[in-house]
Each structure stands twice: as C-alpha cells, then as structure tokens.
Design an enzyme around this catalytic site. Structure first.
Site, PDB file in Angstrom:
ATOM      1  N   ASN A 146     -48.698 -17.190  26.385  1.00  0.00           N
ATOM      2  CA  ASN A 146     -47.966 -17.776  27.511  1.00  0.00           C
ATOM      3  C   ASN A 146     -46.713 -18.487  26.995  1.00  0.00           C
ATOM      4  OD1 ASN A 146     -50.513 -19.527  26.988  1.00  0.00           O
ATOM      5  ND2 ASN A 146     -49.297 -20.972  28.176  1.00  0.00           N
ATOM      6  N   ASP A 147     -46.549 -19.782  27.169  1.00  0.00           N
ATOM      7  CA  ASP A 147     -45.263 -20.450  26.969  1.00  0.00           C
ATOM      8  C   ASP A 147     -44.598 -20.149  25.626  1.00  0.00           C
ATOM      9  OD1 ASP A 147     -46.400 -21.600  29.172  1.00  0.00           O
ATOM     10  OD2 ASP A 147     -46.361 -23.645  28.405  1.00  0.00           O
ATOM     11  N   TRP A 171     -56.404 -16.597  28.675  1.00  0.00           N
ATOM     12  CA  TRP A 171     -56.035 -17.924  28.163  1.00  0.00           C
ATOM     13  C   TRP A 171     -57.235 -18.608  27.507  1.00  0.00           C
ATOM     14  CZ3 TRP A 171     -57.528 -22.935  28.356  1.00  0.00           C
ATOM     15  CH2 TRP A 171     -56.611 -23.904  27.945  1.00  0.00           C
ATOM     16  N   PHE A 203     -51.023 -27.205  22.170  1.00  0.00           N
ATOM     17  CA  PHE A 203     -50.290 -26.848  23.381  1.00  0.00           C
ATOM     18  C   PHE A 203     -48.788 -26.768  23.082  1.00  0.00           C
ATOM     19  CE2 PHE A 203     -53.238 -27.965  27.211  1.00  0.00           C
ATOM     20  CZ  PHE A 203     -54.200 -27.108  26.711  1.00  0.00           C
ATOM     21  N   TRP A 395     -48.951 -17.903  36.838  1.00  0.00           N
ATOM     22  CA  TRP A 395     -50.336 -18.338  36.681  1.00  0.00           C
ATOM     23  C   TRP A 395     -51.254 -17.830  37.790  1.00  0.00           C
ATOM     24  CZ3 TRP A 395     -52.541 -19.522  32.454  1.00  0.00           C
ATOM     25  CH2 TRP A 395     -51.855 -20.189  31.441  1.00  0.00           C
TER      26      TRP A 395
END
Length: 559
Positions: A146-147, A171, A203, A395
């Site tokens: 993801n990010d 995830w 994170f 999401w």
C-alpha cells in the site's frame, strides 16, 4: 505478457521444492507446533486467502526470533510465500502456530493442507503470472503493497520504500519494502529495508537526505500497543538501516498518531516534521532530527473530515507565470473521498516554519479518480522538482482486486506545482517528463499499454471497449468545464463499491488530454496539468477499440 519493467535483485527465481517437515505437533483445537530442520534457504508457506490469519512465532532455542500473521492453507493453496530460514543461522527451528479460524467450518487441524504443502527450496519463483500486472507502473515482486514510504533521491538513484506484506497479498505484517530506479520507470527490487520489532509493525513514514552528516534518516510509525514515532539511520544510501537506540522519539495519547513526513526548511534553516493525528496535522521542528519541538496543529474547520487524516506532506511550490511561491499541505483521507473511500486533498497557504495558514475554505482534491491515495513526494529530488507517487487503489476494495501473486501498484510519477484560476490558487499535476521516454512510434490501434494524446475541439466523448461489451467512457464537457470517467461497465464482480463514474473540474477550457493506459489502470491528465484522474480497470479481455466524437484528433504512442 511483455517483460515487466522491474527486476528482482535477490535470488528468487525458479522453485525446486523438497518436502521439509516432520508431522505437526497438535496441541489443541487451535494450537500446533512444527519442527523444521533447515536444509534450504527458504521455507515456502502455502497461503489460502479465504481463511483467517494464523499467527506463527519462529523459535530458536526457545527464543522468539520472528512473528508474522499468515493465512495458512486449509484445503486449497492459492500461492506460496517465502520465509527466509537461513537467516537465523541455525539447523533447527520450531514454528509455534495459533489458528484463529472457526473449526466448525475448517475441520480438524491435523488434516489441514498446509502441513503437506510446506516445502523448502533455495529459490522462489517470481515470474509474473498475473494478466493484470502493470507493465510500466511500480509493483512489488510479490505480496501486498500500500502506501509509498520514505521516498528520496541521492546520487542519481530514486529510492521508493513501501508498506509491504512479505507473507501474503492482503494487508498484514507491515514492513518497509524497497525498490530503486534511475528513471522513475524501470524499478529494481531491493532487500527488505525495515522490519517489525518489539515496538510494533512498521507503518508509513519518510526519509530525508542529511547532507551535513552524509546519511539518510528514516522516520516511521511503530504500530504496536500504541502508535509511536521511530527513526533509523542509513550510512550506505538506503541499502541498510540501523534503528535508533532511543526509539521512540515521539509519543502521544492519541489513538491515530502516524505517518511522519520530515523535510529541511531552508527558510528557517531547521528541520520540520508533520504528523497525522486523528483529523489534524501536527507540526514539529528540530535542529538535530532527534529532538522535536511541537509547534502547532492544523485542520479544524478546513477540508473534509469524513475519515481519518493520513500521510501528510508539506512543501513550497512555484505559482506558474507569477514569480510567486506558496506552501501546499497534502492530506490523505480515508474514508471521505469524493467518490467513496480513499482520496488525496490539499491546502494552499503560508508556512513560517511553525504554523500553516490556509488561504481557502473549500475542499480541494489533487486527483478526482477513485484510485489515488497516500500521495507523498521524493525528498531531495533533482532540479528542485516535487515529484509525487500515489498508491493506486482504494481501501473499499484493495484486498479484493482480482490478483493473487501481488496486490497494488503505484501511480505514474507526477510533478507538482501551482496555478491560478479566477483569483484562486490550485495544485497543478503533470506527468513527469520521464514518461516521454516510453513513447514508441505512433500507431493506429488501441494498445494494452501506452499513451494517448487527444486534441480536443470542444465537448468530446472517448470510449474504450472490447468484444465482450465491456467499456470505459470518458467525457469532456466544454460547457460545464468538467471531465468524467465511467467504469460502470468494466469488470467489477469482486466489489459493489468498484463500479463508479468520477467527475473532475477542469478549471477552464481543456485543449489537450493525455491518457496513460496499462493492463489494469487508466490515468487521465489535462495536458496543462490542471486536472488529474486515476482509476483502476479490470477488463476480462483488453480494450481493443477506441471511439472518439467531435472530430477530436487522437495520437497513439504504444509503450
């Protein structure tokens, strides 16, 4: 499938599997142990995505050396993921496994397929097996992404770190993966950068190039019992990081306290750091990157507050044709996007190193598609550029998109600046100049991957379609000054939230449109950088036909 524009730097090639284990030690309805005699480099773990996570603790001599959550196969193997067992430097391991699925539906643990399918190998096959894997967008070699995190440029190399699950394509187990590029297009996968520790999963965060000390410093959120901020230092240009012994460096009583973005502020000759805290952004300053002073908060009564604020960025940008500069604060939000789920909003104003003051009260979106999130920029980019990448998903359905070997890609790189329209200042988004190098000779057919230049003569409708009747319809309305993309008739059976029509303001007449197509995405830009729209598509077969109205001129560049 054409060759992917990334290569794997570690030796993960063709699988040569050998059975590895003794029978499991079943200790209860949900608890088992598995002894492993280390014979090869990797233990290949079988994954079944419909199952619940199992927690695996890797024990050496009674001491835990790693822990991860993984959806171990019960009666079907969707794919395998590699656990590097050679790294532990021992001949024997013990896997302590706790299953969380309901036994009424999964059956007796002793009969689970995972016990038969755990294998050892010295290699791991990463050959592309996905028809929807992009050709020229960055993707992980395998697993969930993801990010984008910690992006920086140094010595001719762009470094992209990212939220990564090495043990499945959904995830979990957040780790910093790492890829590098010299041109923002061709990416090479590097070894894992930063792994979870006792403070928690790793994170999102950022990296800065500390020129004074010739080092790269990473800031990230340690997500354990609480979310706290940590740092790590690299002395070898981002290849390896050593975590700071004094972690955590910032703590809070707030539940949502994450995603530190640090940068050197030349105006005040100090470092600044901006953090997402609930539905606000908190700003800090420092002289040494270790000790941070809280300066102010921004966010109340500004922008959209329908979800949690995440992944901030703050930068000074030029205003086209004016000689002026203004500051822009990027705020990603989920949910709350203009078409549901995730999106990137921004604020224009002034920043004195301590307080950000916004000059407008309306909510503004950087990209009006449904698949543009976690947008941040590269630190230390060349020529004073501000180059952004986004996570190209949402999401609402990111865990369900129709791929298995990997999930998610990044957007193409975009250069950010500011422009004025009707007395207001807005964010300009332009495809980075590196994209021009991909253009091949012009063609007449709609390619699976390429760029389309469409010269507009007023309102125009553009339709991509295939022989199955699936289509994507784009429309420029010269009267309303809007651009839209309708993917409602694109394959979408995996999620009710996927079909949609997205609409963007064009801030004046649009003369030329640039459209980038890949195996699972369409990104549309006003050629003058006043509109951007990013949407995923998953056609059952590639779009092969294009129809354009109002005599618009179409130039096709296959990649």
């Amino acid at each position: 499938m054409k060759k992917m524009f990334w290569t794997l730097m570690v030796m993960l090639l063709t699988v040569s599997s050998v059975s590895a284990q003794q029978k499991p030690l079943v200790l209860g309805k949900s608890h088992a142990m598995q002894r492993v005699e280390v014979k090869n480099h990797y233990l290949l773990l079988p994954v079944q995505e419909r199952e619940d996570n199992a927690n695996i603790r890797v024990l050496v001599g009674g001491q835990q050396v790693q822990s991860m959550n993984i959806r171990l196969a019960v009666d079907k193997v969707d794919y395998y993921v590699p656990l590097d067992i050679q790294r532990f430097g021992t001949k024997d391991l013990l896997l302590d496994i706790m299953f969380y699925g309901d036994r009424r539906f999964t059956g007796a643990m002793k009969d689970f397929l995972c016990w038969q399918e755990m294998k050892q190998s010295n290699t791991f096959d990463t050959t592309n097996r996905e028809k929807f894997r992009p050709q020229y967008h960055h993707t992980p070699a395998y697993g969930w992404m993801n990010d984008p995190n910690g992006m920086f440029y140094k010595d001719g190399v762009y470094h992209l770190f990212y939220q990564w699950n090495p043990y499945g394509s959904m995830w979990e187990n957040m780790t910093w993966g790492h890829s590098t590029s010299r041109d923002l297009i061709h990416w090479e996968t590097q070894p894992t950068a930063i792994e979870p520790d006792a403070l928690g999963d790793i994170f999102s965060g950022s990296c800065v190039v500390d020129q004074k000390n010739n080092q790269v410093v990473a800031f990230y959120t340690s997500a354990g019992r609480s979310q706290v901020q940590s740092m790590a230092v690299s002395k070898d240009n981002g290849k390896t990081f050593e975590k700071y012994a004094g972690n955590p460096i910032l703590v809070s009583k707030e539940e949502d306290f994450r995603d530190p973005k640090a940068f050197w502020n030349a105006d005040i000759q100090r470092w600044n750091l901006i953090l997402a805290v609930g539905q606000e952004m908190h700003i800090y300053s420092s002289d040494n990157l270790k000790d941070w002073t809280y300066e102010s908060a921004f966010g109340k009564e500004y922008g959209c507050h329908d979800g949690v604020w995440e992944c901030p960025d703050l930068m000074k940008l030029p205003v086209r044709g004016t000689g002026k500069q203004k500051w822009m604060l990027i705020c990603n939000i989920n949910p709350g996007g203009p078409f549901g789920g995730s999106a990137t909003q921004y604020f224009i104003g002034d920043f004195d190193g301590k307080k950000f003051v916004c000059e407008h009260t309306d909510t503004r979106w950087m990209d009006y598609g449904k698949d543009h999130y976690a947008t941040v920029t590269f630190d230390n980019a060349p020529e004073g550029r501000h180059i952004a990448l986004a996570w190209m998903s949402n999401w609402q359905y990111a865990n369900q998109v129709p791929t298995k070997q990997f999930r998610s890609a990044n957007s193409i790189p975009r250069d950010l600046d500011l422009f004025e329209y009707n007395g207001q200042t807005y964010c300009g988004v332009t495809p980075s100049k590196e994209m021009l190098a991909l253009r091949g000779k012009t063609g007449n057919k709609l390619p699976q991957t390429g760029e389309l230049i469409i010269d507009l003569k007023g309102s125009t409708e553009i339709t991509f379609s295939n022989s199955l009747g699936e289509q994507v319809v784009m429309e420029y309305d010269a009267v309303k000054n809007t651009f839209s993309m309708d993917r409602s008739r694109s394959y979408a059976s995996f999620s009710e939230a996927f079909p949609c029509k997205t609409v963007a303001p064009t801030y004046g007449a649009m003369k030329q449109l640039r459209i980038f197509i890949d195996h699972s995405s369409i990104e549309a830009f006003d050629a003058e950088g006043r509109m951007a729209m990013t949407n995923l598509v998953f056609p059952t077969e590639p779009y092969s036909q294009i129809k354009v109205t109002n005599n618009a001129k179409v130039t096709i560049y296959p990649f």
